[in-house]
Design an enzyme around this catalytic site. Structure first.
Site, short mmCIF file in Angstrom:
data_model
loop_
_atom_site.label_atom_id
_atom_site.label_comp_id
_atom_site.label_asym_id
_atom_site.label_seq_id
_atom_site.Cartn_x
_atom_site.Cartn_y
_atom_site.Cartn_z
N GLN A 166 2.34 -13.71 -2.65
CA GLN A 166 2.74 -12.30 -2.50
C GLN A 166 3.99 -12.05 -1.65
OE1 GLN A 166 -0.54 -9.34 -2.29
NE2 GLN A 166 0.31 -8.86 -0.30
N GLU A 209 7.18 -3.37 -1.08
CA GLU A 209 7.51 -3.34 0.35
C GLU A 209 8.98 -3.66 0.59
OE1 GLU A 209 4.52 -5.94 2.04
OE2 GLU A 209 3.00 -4.37 1.90
N ASP A 246 2.45 -14.80 2.93
CA ASP A 246 1.17 -14.21 2.54
C ASP A 246 0.85 -14.72 1.15
OD1 ASP A 246 -1.09 -12.79 2.03
OD2 ASP A 246 -0.22 -10.79 2.25
N LYS A 339 -5.36 -3.96 9.74
CA LYS A 339 -4.93 -2.78 8.99
C LYS A 339 -6.00 -1.72 9.23
CE LYS A 339 -2.85 -5.25 5.03
NZ LYS A 339 -3.24 -5.92 3.75
N LYS A 390 3.87 -6.38 10.91
CA LYS A 390 4.30 -6.63 9.53
C LYS A 390 4.46 -5.27 8.85
CE LYS A 390 2.50 -8.84 5.32
NZ LYS A 390 1.28 -9.35 4.68
P1 PGA Z 1 -1.49 -4.25 0.44
O1 PGA Z 1 -0.76 -5.63 0.77
O2 PGA Z 1 -1.08 -3.23 1.41
O3 PGA Z 1 -1.02 -3.97 -0.96
O4 PGA Z 1 -2.96 -4.54 0.49
C1 PGA Z 1 -0.39 -6.04 2.04
C2 PGA Z 1 -0.91 -7.42 2.35
O5 PGA Z 1 -1.61 -8.07 1.53
O6 PGA Z 1 -0.70 -7.90 3.47
ZN ZN Z 2 -2.10 -9.81 2.90
#
Ligand code: PGA
Ligand code: ZN
Length: 428
Positions: A166, A209, A246, A339, A390
């Site tokens: 990713q 992002e 990631d 998060k 991040k």
């Molecule tokens: P997401 O990805 O905000 O789309 O879940 C961010 C990550 O995987 O760190």
């Molecule tokens: Zn992640």
């Protein structure tokens, strides 16, 4: 003691143009503050539930009118004119009012918007910056600014899946200030954009992002191109600028194997491949190297790589204290990706942060792929002494709002950037 006078909410749009929730919290005395919540795309299965309208005729089902109504009606009716001595008291009430284990009834998006708006309003009432108030909520003093890890290249779910992994992020390992870290990342990003134009014949095509997303033939080519961009910027890979990856492996895991660019990869083979990457590229942080259900194999990842890189759990942990506890006990990770919207209230995220710290882990405070112009994340990362933050690439206003807030906090506080590789608390 703060008395909550009124809650109101609004449906607004995030950086993908999808609806999200903005809440406003007014206190007795008239002070008021707002907060907006982000949304993920590569979400973990154990995340608290984001309430969406599921009306396919409007925003393809992504509408947040139900979550907004939950704040305007039920939460306002239950919480107006109540006093809350501390954040934990409000968050506890929110959890009780929802009444489900994963916040499915009122929605984690509704609850988090209220939790954050209340924190901001109380910070205003106490005449302290949000980062100081958040430090007080966590219960540890301000000390450092987090080191930014900045998206360079994107793949996986954020970029149409041209490669399985990713994100490849740059870590300005030698930078001593936020200002210096961002200037270094800017230079590497510009060199990467020139490389992409030369090598893939395309101008910057950006993912959710802001990472560059050319059609890399392989994940290894993506890593080699990142090293080439660091060198093109005149910087030393590994010494001045390192890489964070990631893998987001949950998203290409299929029952008992990993689907790697069309081929099946056994679990052990993926660990071998990641070990090869850590040997061949200047990687210092490896997030979701294995899938969220693959609890049995994560300890192997820590045993083989944990003394060289941060083994970071994102989907694996979902900022849920019980999953973090399980990972500490089974030595399945050595760093937490935090998060707040994965768990749904500030207080629960604070518990997650404390648990990780007490185990001697490092903590990366992370944005989501769907963000708004709100910049509370920067205050959170400073207030909770994140080792890393991040946010995404140095493009797009929803990311830059947070970087700019970090620069403002650096200017105001003159706090030093956390030393690399971080300042974990020694295990008890
Ligand atoms: P997401 O990805 O905000 O789309 O879940 C961010 C990550 O995987 O760190
Ligand atoms: Zn992640």
């Amino acid at each position: 003691m703060p008395i909550l006078r009124r809650l109101t909410a609004l449906e607004i749009l995030d950086s993908r143009g999808r609806p999200t929730v903005n809440a406003r919290c007014e206190l007795d005395g008239g002070l008021a503050a707002e907060a907006s919540v982000p949304a993920g795309a590569s979400t973990g299965k154990a995340e608290a539930l984001e309430l969406r309208d599921r009306d396919s005729a409007r925003y393809r089902g992504w509408g947040c009118r139900k979550a907004v109504a939950a704040i305007n009606r039920e939460l306002n009716a239950a919480l107006a004119d109540q006093s809350f001595a501390e954040q934990r008291a409000l968050d506890q009430r929110l959890i009780e009012l929802d009444g489900t284990p994963n916040k499915a009834r009122l929605g984690a998006n509704a609850l988090l918007a209220v939790s954050l708006a209340f924190a901001r309003a109380v910070a205003l009432e106490r005449r302290v910056p949000l980062y100081s108030h958040l430090a007080q909520i966590l219960g540890s003093p301000l000390a450092t600014l987090p080191r930014p890890t900045i998206n360079l290249f994107s793949g996986g779910k954020h970029a149409g899946g041209q490669v399985p992994i990713q994100d490849v992020l740059v870590v300005p390992a030698a930078a001593r200030t936020m200002d210096e870290a961002l200037a270094v990342a800017f230079e590497v990003y510009q060199c990467a954009a020139e490389l992409v134009l030369r090598q893939y014949g395309m101008r910057a095509l950006k993912a959710d992002e802001g990472g560059l997303a050319p059609p890399f033939p392989t994940a290894e080519a993506m890593l080699a191109d990142a090293v080439a961009a660091i060198e093109a910027a005149g910087l030393a890979p590994g010494l001045e600028v390192a890489l964070a990856v990631d893998v987001a492996a949950s998203h290409f895991f299929q029952e008992d194997h990993y689907l790697w660019s069309g081929a099946a990869l056994a679990r052990g083979e993926l660990v071998d491949r990641l070990e090869g990457w850590v040997r061949d590229y200047p990687i210092v942080s490896l997030e979701d190297g294995l899938a969220e259900e693959d609890w049995a194999d994560w300890p192997q990842l820590v045993a083989r790589l944990g003394n060289r890189v941060l083994v970071v759990g994102d989907d694996l942990l979902c900022t849920q204290p019980h999953r973090i506890q399980r990972a500490i006990e089974s030595r399945a990770a050595n760093a937490l990706l935090l998060k707040v919207n994965q768990v749904g209230t500030l207080s629960e995220a604070a518990t997650a942060c404390r648990l990780a710290r007490e185990a001697g882990w490092q903590v990366t405070i992370s944005a989501r792929s769907g963000e708004t112009e709100d910049h509370w994340l920067a205050d959170l990362a400073v207030g909770w002494r994140g080792d890393q933050i991040k946010i995404g690439s140095l493009t797009q206003s929803e990311r830059l709002a947070k970087y700019n807030r970090l620069l403002a906090i650096e200017y105001q506080t003159q706090l030093p950037l956390v030393a690399w590789p971080g300042n974990p608390v020694a295990p008890n």
